[in-house]
Design a protein around this motif. Structure first.
Motif, PDB file in Angstrom:
ATOM      1  N   PHE A 219      -8.824  -0.030  -3.938  1.00 22.01           N
ATOM      2  CA  PHE A 219      -9.579   1.016  -3.212  1.00 22.01           C
ATOM      3  C   PHE A 219      -9.154   2.342  -3.823  1.00 22.01           C
ATOM      4  O   PHE A 219      -8.105   2.410  -4.471  1.00 22.01           O
ATOM      5  CB  PHE A 219      -9.296   0.977  -1.687  1.00 22.01           C
ATOM      6  CG  PHE A 219      -7.850   1.178  -1.323  1.00 22.01           C
ATOM      7  CD1 PHE A 219      -7.357   2.425  -0.967  1.00 22.01           C
ATOM      8  CD2 PHE A 219      -6.960   0.108  -1.347  1.00 22.01           C
ATOM      9  CE1 PHE A 219      -6.014   2.610  -0.629  1.00 22.01           C
ATOM     10  CE2 PHE A 219      -5.622   0.276  -1.011  1.00 22.01           C
ATOM     11  CZ  PHE A 219      -5.151   1.529  -0.659  1.00 22.01           C
ATOM     12  N   ASP A 248      -0.686   5.584  -1.008  1.00 19.55           N
ATOM     13  CA  ASP A 248      -1.236   4.360  -0.416  1.00 19.55           C
ATOM     14  C   ASP A 248      -2.212   3.823  -1.440  1.00 19.55           C
ATOM     15  O   ASP A 248      -3.295   4.394  -1.633  1.00 19.55           O
ATOM     16  CB  ASP A 248      -1.934   4.714   0.904  1.00 19.55           C
ATOM     17  CG  ASP A 248      -2.518   3.499   1.610  1.00 19.55           C
ATOM     18  OD1 ASP A 248      -2.586   2.417   0.995  1.00 19.55           O
ATOM     19  OD2 ASP A 248      -2.923   3.647   2.787  1.00 19.55           O
ATOM     20  N   ASP A 260      -2.179  -3.801  -1.058  1.00 26.36           N
ATOM     21  CA  ASP A 260      -2.256  -2.544  -0.305  1.00 26.36           C
ATOM     22  C   ASP A 260      -0.856  -2.155   0.176  1.00 26.36           C
ATOM     23  O   ASP A 260      -0.347  -2.759   1.125  1.00 26.36           O
ATOM     24  CB  ASP A 260      -3.200  -2.777   0.892  1.00 26.36           C
ATOM     25  CG  ASP A 260      -3.530  -1.512   1.658  1.00 26.36           C
ATOM     26  OD1 ASP A 260      -3.128  -0.430   1.211  1.00 26.36           O
ATOM     27  OD2 ASP A 260      -4.209  -1.626   2.704  1.00 26.36           O
ATOM     28  N   THR A 262       1.968   1.229   0.924  1.00 25.39           N
ATOM     29  CA  THR A 262       2.211   2.667   1.016  1.00 25.39           C
ATOM     30  C   THR A 262       3.708   2.931   0.940  1.00 25.39           C
ATOM     31  O   THR A 262       4.499   2.229   1.592  1.00 25.39           O
ATOM     32  CB  THR A 262       1.686   3.256   2.342  1.00 25.39           C
ATOM     33  OG1 THR A 262       0.334   2.861   2.521  1.00 25.39           O
ATOM     34  CG2 THR A 262       1.763   4.782   2.342  1.00 25.39           C
ATOM     35  N   GLU A 392       1.571  -1.404   8.553  1.00 27.57           N
ATOM     36  CA  GLU A 392       1.574  -0.039   8.041  1.00 27.57           C
ATOM     37  C   GLU A 392       1.644   1.045   9.119  1.00 27.57           C
ATOM     38  O   GLU A 392       0.705   1.827   9.284  1.00 27.57           O
ATOM     39  CB  GLU A 392       0.340   0.191   7.164  1.00 27.57           C
ATOM     40  CG  GLU A 392      -0.985  -0.290   7.760  1.00 27.57           C
ATOM     41  CD  GLU A 392      -2.171   0.013   6.841  1.00 27.57           C
ATOM     42  OE1 GLU A 392      -2.279   1.171   6.386  1.00 27.57           O
ATOM     43  OE2 GLU A 392      -2.984  -0.891   6.594  1.00 27.57           O
ATOM     44  N   GLU A 432       3.924   0.823   4.171  1.00 27.97           N
ATOM     45  CA  GLU A 432       3.018  -0.338   4.269  1.00 27.97           C
ATOM     46  C   GLU A 432       3.449  -1.456   3.336  1.00 27.97           C
ATOM     47  O   GLU A 432       3.674  -1.230   2.145  1.00 27.97           O
ATOM     48  CB  GLU A 432       1.593   0.109   3.912  1.00 27.97           C
ATOM     49  CG  GLU A 432       0.571  -1.018   3.890  1.00 27.97           C
ATOM     50  CD  GLU A 432      -0.866  -0.516   3.678  1.00 27.97           C
ATOM     51  OE1 GLU A 432      -1.039   0.571   3.077  1.00 27.97           O
ATOM     52  OE2 GLU A 432      -1.798  -1.223   4.110  1.00 27.97           O
TER      53      GLU A 432
HETATM   54 MN    MN Z   1      -2.981   1.119   2.424  1.00 32.20          MN
END
Ligand code: MN
Ligand code: GLY
Ligand code: MN
Length: 461
Positions: A219, A248, A260, A262, A392, A432
């Motif tokens: 992302f 992130d 994913d 962070t 997270e 996260e």
């Molecule tokens: Mn994230």
């Protein structure tokens, strides 16, 4: 692609959970960015990948439940395209590679669906999220874009969510590959977080790492010294001593499984006392949440547990006050953490969210809260072995939210506004990790990325 057998088995399991009719899957098409031939980066639809593994543009598939047949639709390219795109495998070869027996030119799709509609057969479809497929679905089935979400097959959505929620062995192995890239992205960024560097310089390097590994970002990266903006995609700030860099970001593998993570890093390598205090609260919430994850427990309970750890920590610092259980029940902590604890992860970084968050994250037993903050929790239901999800928690000082709640006199019994004022400008902290639910508890995926205050400071030296 995984082996042909993987896709055949997934479709067998899907068919076992559906009764009758046709199941329509629309693959994606290229989407123009600023003129037709200059397109956004290609990404196949995740359900198309899950059931057919075919990472090509302009394909569709039908599973005919009544006749137990499977069909792939697509056009073979001519010489004109081959000159620009190079040799392409045929639709027949594509169908063969995922174990589908029948293949047809794309134009046959309309004919098959028209004939099914004229005999009043049920046609299961998923709610499209791209404009191109919304228009296509209208053309194929006569269902207007505004009605598509409402008329999508709940039976199909539920059957898919049940399958995709439990990650298979080969999916976990692929996610672990992504974790290696994620580790390199995050540790590289941490080492680069020095005064005098622009956020965009680091953002460019970490995206390069994801691409170098054969994939891309899962992302658009959040990499910012203004971490109080939850999804801050602006990368133009110059980093200064005393700033916190919140990153992130995740990698998507060549097979399209996403990660994913962070981390929040002190620019220059040392946290201030105030930063340490808030960081430790978020870390405690994250560690306690991970410890509490086990089959049967719900993510809603664990979200509330993490929220209480944050509220208690903030009470110790004098930022919150009163009865912490009551504060969290009423949602007062959400001024500091206005988001959920986490979400499912897999082929999509927010896995399966295109089909509807409530179908993925909630069920008959666990319903979504309607309280600000807790309502934003994407996953509330009970864990099962094989779930992959993010954990997270965060703590943010968002001036606009502080001002509005203070003006409204909201939660005056739980929030010490005088003290909170002193934290405006602090920014935000989020930590996260991605976890796999096992038989007894859960396991953090991937090689550990420095996380405790000591680990982070030592790593940055
Ligand atoms: Mn994230
Ligand atoms: N994609 C941002 C997050 O869910 O962590
Ligand atoms: Mn996440």
């Amino acid at each position: 692609m995984f082996s042909k057998e993987v896709y055949i088995q997934r479709r067998i399991k899907l068919k076992e959970n559906l009764k009758e009719g046709l199941v329509l899957f629309l693959g994606n098409t290229d989407v123009p960015m600023n003129y037709p031939s200059n397109t956004y980066q290609w990404r196949q639809d995740s359900n198309f990948l899950y059931f057919f593994g075919l990472d090509y543009q302009d394909m569709a598939a039908i599973i005919d439940l009544d006749n137990d047949t499977e069909h792939i639709y697509g056009d073979d390219v001519g010489l004109g395209d081959i000159i620009w795109m190079g040799p392409q495998i045929t639709t027949a070869e594509k169908a063969e590679s995922c174990g589908v027996q029948h293949h047809h030119p794309y134009s046959k799709l309309q004919e098959t669906l028209a004939s099914a509609m004229s005999s009043n057969r049920k046609i299961h479809f998923l709610p499209p999220y791209r404009a191109e497929n919304k228009i296509l679905l209208d053309q194929l089935l006569g269902v207007k874009p505004a009605d598509q979400k409402q008329r999508a097959s709940v039976e199909l959505i539920k059957a898919i969510v049940e399958l995709r929620s439990i990650k298979e062995e080969q999916e976990i192995a692929e996610l672990e590959k992504g974790m290696e890239t994620a580790w390199l992205m995050h540790t590289t960024a941490m080492k680069m977080a020095k005064p005098g560097i622009y956020e965009q310089e680091i953002a460019g390097v970490i995206e390069g790492i994801a691409i170098s590994a054969g994939g891309k970002l899962s992302f658009p990266a959040i990499l910012t010294t203004r971490g109080e903006t939850l999804h801050n995609h602006y990368h133009g700030n110059l980093m200064k001593k005393g700033d916190l860099m919140l990153m992130d970001a995740g990698a998507e593998t060549s097979m399209h499984y996403g990660t994913d993570h962070t981390r929040t890093t002190p620019v220059g390598g040392k946290f201030s006392t105030r930063q340490k205090e808030i960081y430790q609260i978020v870390l405690d919430a994250q560690v306690k949440a991970i410890e509490a994850i086990k089959p049967g427990e719900t993510n809603l309970n664990v979200h509330l547990l993490a929220s209480k750890v944050i509220a208690s920590g903030l009470k110790e610092l004098g930022l919150m006050k009163g009865d912490i259980n009551e504060a969290v029940k009423q949602g007062a902590h959400a001024m500091f953490m206005p988001h959920g604890l986490g979400h499912m992860m897999g082929l999509d970084v927010h896995d399966m969210e295109d089909m509807g968050e409530d179908y993925v994250g909630y069920d008959e037993k666990v319903k979504r809260s309607d309280i600000f903050g807790t309502a934003f929790l994407r996953l509330g239901r009970a864990y099962q072995p094989g779930f992959v999800l993010t954990v997270e928690p965060g703590c943010y000082f968002i001036p606009a939210l502080i001002d509005q709640w203070r003006e409204q006199g909201k939660f005056k019994d739980f929030i010490n506004y005088e003290k909170v004022e002193q934290y405006k400008g602090f920014g935000g902290i989020r930590i996260e990790d991605d976890v796999l639910v096992t038989g007894k508890g859960c396991k953090i995926m991937g090689k550990p990325i420095p996380k405790t205050i000591d680990e982070v400071e030592a790593f940055m030296q």
